[in-house]
Scaffold this active site. Sequence first.
Site, short mmCIF file in Angstrom:
data_model
loop_
_atom_site.label_atom_id
_atom_site.label_comp_id
_atom_site.label_asym_id
_atom_site.label_seq_id
_atom_site.Cartn_x
_atom_site.Cartn_y
_atom_site.Cartn_z
N ASN A 55 3.04 5.30 -10.50
CA ASN A 55 1.82 5.19 -11.29
C ASN A 55 0.59 4.90 -10.44
O ASN A 55 -0.54 5.12 -10.90
CB ASN A 55 1.99 4.09 -12.35
CG ASN A 55 0.70 3.80 -13.08
OD1 ASN A 55 0.23 4.61 -13.87
ND2 ASN A 55 0.10 2.64 -12.80
N TYR A 83 -9.58 14.68 -6.39
CA TYR A 83 -8.64 14.05 -7.33
C TYR A 83 -7.80 15.12 -8.02
O TYR A 83 -6.57 14.98 -8.14
CB TYR A 83 -9.43 13.22 -8.34
CG TYR A 83 -8.59 12.54 -9.39
CD1 TYR A 83 -7.82 11.43 -9.08
CD2 TYR A 83 -8.59 12.99 -10.72
CE1 TYR A 83 -7.06 10.79 -10.05
CE2 TYR A 83 -7.84 12.35 -11.69
CZ TYR A 83 -7.08 11.25 -11.35
OH TYR A 83 -6.32 10.62 -12.32
N ASP A 138 0.88 -1.17 0.00
CA ASP A 138 0.00 0.00 0.00
C ASP A 138 0.92 1.22 0.00
O ASP A 138 1.60 1.49 0.99
CB ASP A 138 -0.88 -0.02 1.25
CG ASP A 138 -1.75 1.23 1.39
OD1 ASP A 138 -1.65 2.14 0.54
OD2 ASP A 138 -2.52 1.29 2.36
N VAL A 139 0.95 1.95 -1.11
CA VAL A 139 1.92 3.04 -1.25
C VAL A 139 1.65 4.20 -0.30
O VAL A 139 2.50 5.08 -0.15
CB VAL A 139 1.99 3.55 -2.70
CG1 VAL A 139 2.45 2.46 -3.65
CG2 VAL A 139 0.66 4.15 -3.15
#
Length: 266
Positions: A98, A163, A71-72
């Site tokens: 990415n 976003y 989980d980045v």
Amino acid sequence: MRHAGDAVTVGAALAGRHAVVTGAGRGIGAAIAQALAADGARLTLMGRSPGPLQALAARLPGEGHAAVAVDVADVDAVRQAFAQARAQLGPVALLVNNAGQAESAPFAKTSAGLWQRMLAVNLTGTFLCSQAALPDMLEAGWGRIVNVASTAGLTGYPYVSAYCAAKHGVVGLTRSLALELARKNITVNAVCPGYTDTDLVRDSVARVVEKTGRSEAQALAGFAAANPQGRLVRPEEVADTVRWLCGPGAAAINGQSIAVCGGELM
């Protein structure tokens, strides 16, 4: 330009370089992994789901690729994932951030949870992975960081304020870090795709169908209409831009945000 299913011959432009690609299990990330492996890089594929990562690693051109679930947005998990990647394939020379996620809601209905999710995976993940990879690049005196942002990092779109804010943050981080590292032989750039033929867009199409009653074809046409070419961008087109930025011919390209969108933004 390659198309999906084309035969891939392994090249030498990135031979021996260890590349980490996050969000690599599908879509743009998988296409990027294919492109970098075709140029000779050894890949560590990172993402949440190990199954797709392992399957992709097994079919990439070249040998010695690895898959690491992470989980980045989790600082400890990122630290452990990069330690594992380094132990398996050596110092990291290339990083492609990415991993990303998109959720939509009118601004008045954007919850704090949605806001935090968008910042966590899209922006904080880019920050954490860049910090984890950078020591190897500094020690080697060479490196490439490519952040996959979005046209939403360059302009505004309605109903995706969180976003857009996160992706604008990615572009700002790209520019700042590029200047900080400019004399270190490390470049930092962003690639900003428009609407691309991926599961992310397909999920958005499904939400439009559910909320508006439009047909799938009508909803898809609405996304394609944003592109002056009248189509969705293909993942391979984004991947080719990333591959170029990682190669020797792009050494003077630094701090840039390259829109891959058929002319939607100029």
